[in-house]
Design a protein around this motif. Structure first.
Motif, PDB file in Angstrom:
ATOM      1  N   VAL A  24      33.751  49.845  37.934  1.00  0.00           N
ATOM      2  CA  VAL A  24      34.082  51.291  38.170  1.00  0.00           C
ATOM      3  C   VAL A  24      34.195  52.216  36.791  1.00  0.00           C
ATOM      4  CG1 VAL A  24      36.090  52.983  39.182  1.00  0.00           C
ATOM      5  CG2 VAL A  24      35.256  50.842  40.401  1.00  0.00           C
ATOM      6  N   MET A  25      35.080  51.535  35.825  1.00  0.00           N
ATOM      7  CA  MET A  25      34.947  52.240  34.706  1.00  0.00           C
ATOM      8  C   MET A  25      33.689  52.510  33.861  1.00  0.00           C
ATOM      9  SD  MET A  25      38.439  53.267  34.381  1.00  0.00           S
ATOM     10  CE  MET A  25      38.654  53.133  32.655  1.00  0.00           C
ATOM     11  N   SER A  26      32.963  51.490  33.961  1.00  0.00           N
ATOM     12  CA  SER A  26      31.689  51.334  33.414  1.00  0.00           C
ATOM     13  C   SER A  26      30.884  52.495  33.852  1.00  0.00           C
ATOM     14  CB  SER A  26      30.801  50.184  33.493  1.00  0.00           C
ATOM     15  OG  SER A  26      31.469  49.191  32.902  1.00  0.00           O
ATOM     16  N   LEU A  27      30.725  52.859  35.293  1.00  0.00           N
ATOM     17  CA  LEU A  27      30.041  53.714  35.828  1.00  0.00           C
ATOM     18  C   LEU A  27      30.594  55.002  35.496  1.00  0.00           C
ATOM     19  CD1 LEU A  27      29.725  52.456  39.645  1.00  0.00           C
ATOM     20  CD2 LEU A  27      27.874  52.890  38.032  1.00  0.00           C
ATOM     21  N   LEU A  28      31.898  55.347  35.595  1.00  0.00           N
ATOM     22  CA  LEU A  28      32.562  56.653  35.003  1.00  0.00           C
ATOM     23  C   LEU A  28      32.062  57.044  33.604  1.00  0.00           C
ATOM     24  CD1 LEU A  28      35.615  56.636  37.365  1.00  0.00           C
ATOM     25  CD2 LEU A  28      33.227  57.738  37.767  1.00  0.00           C
ATOM     26  N   ILE A  29      32.205  55.982  32.848  1.00  0.00           N
ATOM     27  CA  ILE A  29      31.910  56.165  31.357  1.00  0.00           C
ATOM     28  C   ILE A  29      30.648  56.609  31.138  1.00  0.00           C
ATOM     29  CG2 ILE A  29      31.217  55.120  29.283  1.00  0.00           C
ATOM     30  CD1 ILE A  29      34.182  54.663  29.162  1.00  0.00           C
ATOM     31  N   GLU A  72      30.932  60.282  43.005  1.00  0.00           N
ATOM     32  CA  GLU A  72      31.527  60.151  44.425  1.00  0.00           C
ATOM     33  C   GLU A  72      31.869  58.864  44.880  1.00  0.00           C
ATOM     34  OE1 GLU A  72      29.497  62.623  47.426  1.00  0.00           O
ATOM     35  OE2 GLU A  72      29.608  64.296  45.701  1.00  0.00           O
ATOM     36  N   PHE A  73      32.984  58.591  45.663  1.00  0.00           N
ATOM     37  CA  PHE A  73      33.274  57.344  46.250  1.00  0.00           C
ATOM     38  C   PHE A  73      31.956  56.533  46.749  1.00  0.00           C
ATOM     39  CE2 PHE A  73      35.189  54.370  49.211  1.00  0.00           C
ATOM     40  CZ  PHE A  73      36.412  53.902  48.540  1.00  0.00           C
ATOM     41  N   LYS A  81      30.895  52.988  45.623  1.00  0.00           N
ATOM     42  CA  LYS A  81      30.814  51.628  46.550  1.00  0.00           C
ATOM     43  C   LYS A  81      29.455  51.112  46.498  1.00  0.00           C
ATOM     44  CE  LYS A  81      31.489  51.063  51.463  1.00  0.00           C
ATOM     45  NZ  LYS A  81      30.192  50.907  51.715  1.00  0.00           N
ATOM     46  N   GLU A  82      28.483  51.999  46.486  1.00  0.00           N
ATOM     47  CA  GLU A  82      27.054  51.531  46.469  1.00  0.00           C
ATOM     48  C   GLU A  82      26.682  50.724  45.335  1.00  0.00           C
ATOM     49  OE1 GLU A  82      22.575  53.590  45.959  1.00  0.00           O
ATOM     50  OE2 GLU A  82      23.961  54.459  47.579  1.00  0.00           O
ATOM     51  N   GLN A  83      26.757  51.388  44.365  1.00  0.00           N
ATOM     52  CA  GLN A  83      26.819  50.860  43.107  1.00  0.00           C
ATOM     53  C   GLN A  83      27.303  49.403  42.730  1.00  0.00           C
ATOM     54  OE1 GLN A  83      24.021  51.840  40.497  1.00  0.00           O
ATOM     55  NE2 GLN A  83      23.744  53.154  42.581  1.00  0.00           N
TER      56      GLN A  83
END
Length: 95
Positions: free
Chosen positions: A18-23, A29-30, A34-36
């Motif tokens: 989650v943190m890596s995606l948001l970086i 979006e949720f 979830k998909e990733q």
């Protein structure tokens, strides 16, 4: 050089994902997260709550039309924690 401690909050596969995606995305979006990550909605919800409680991400609940929309964003504290985690992890790899 001694090993640096790893942040137990980030030392979880899903929370780290989650943190890596948001970086890279800054906000997401949720359903996208979830998909990733391939996580279930229930598990992801629990992990997002843990990151939010720690102040690593902020969660904004809004609506898109009539549909609820949960938006997650990394905070400066979360960015710092992630960078510290990566640096600590490198201390294990560079032995």
């Amino acid at each position: 050089m001694p090993f640096q401690p790893l942040d137990p909050l980030l030392h979880s596969e899903l929370r780290l994902a989650v943190m890596s995606l948001l970086i890279s995305a800054e906000e997401a979006e949720f359903p996208y997260i979830k998909e990733q990550t391939g996580a279930t909605a229930g598990n992801l919800s629990v992990q997002v709550e843990k990151l939010s409680t720690a102040g690593y991400i902020e969660v904004e609940k809004t609506f898109k039309g009539k549909r609820p929309c949960t938006l997650c964003r990394i905070t400066p504290k979360g960015l710092q924690a992630f960078e510290t985690y990566v640096k600590a992890l490198r201390s294990y790899l560079e032995v």
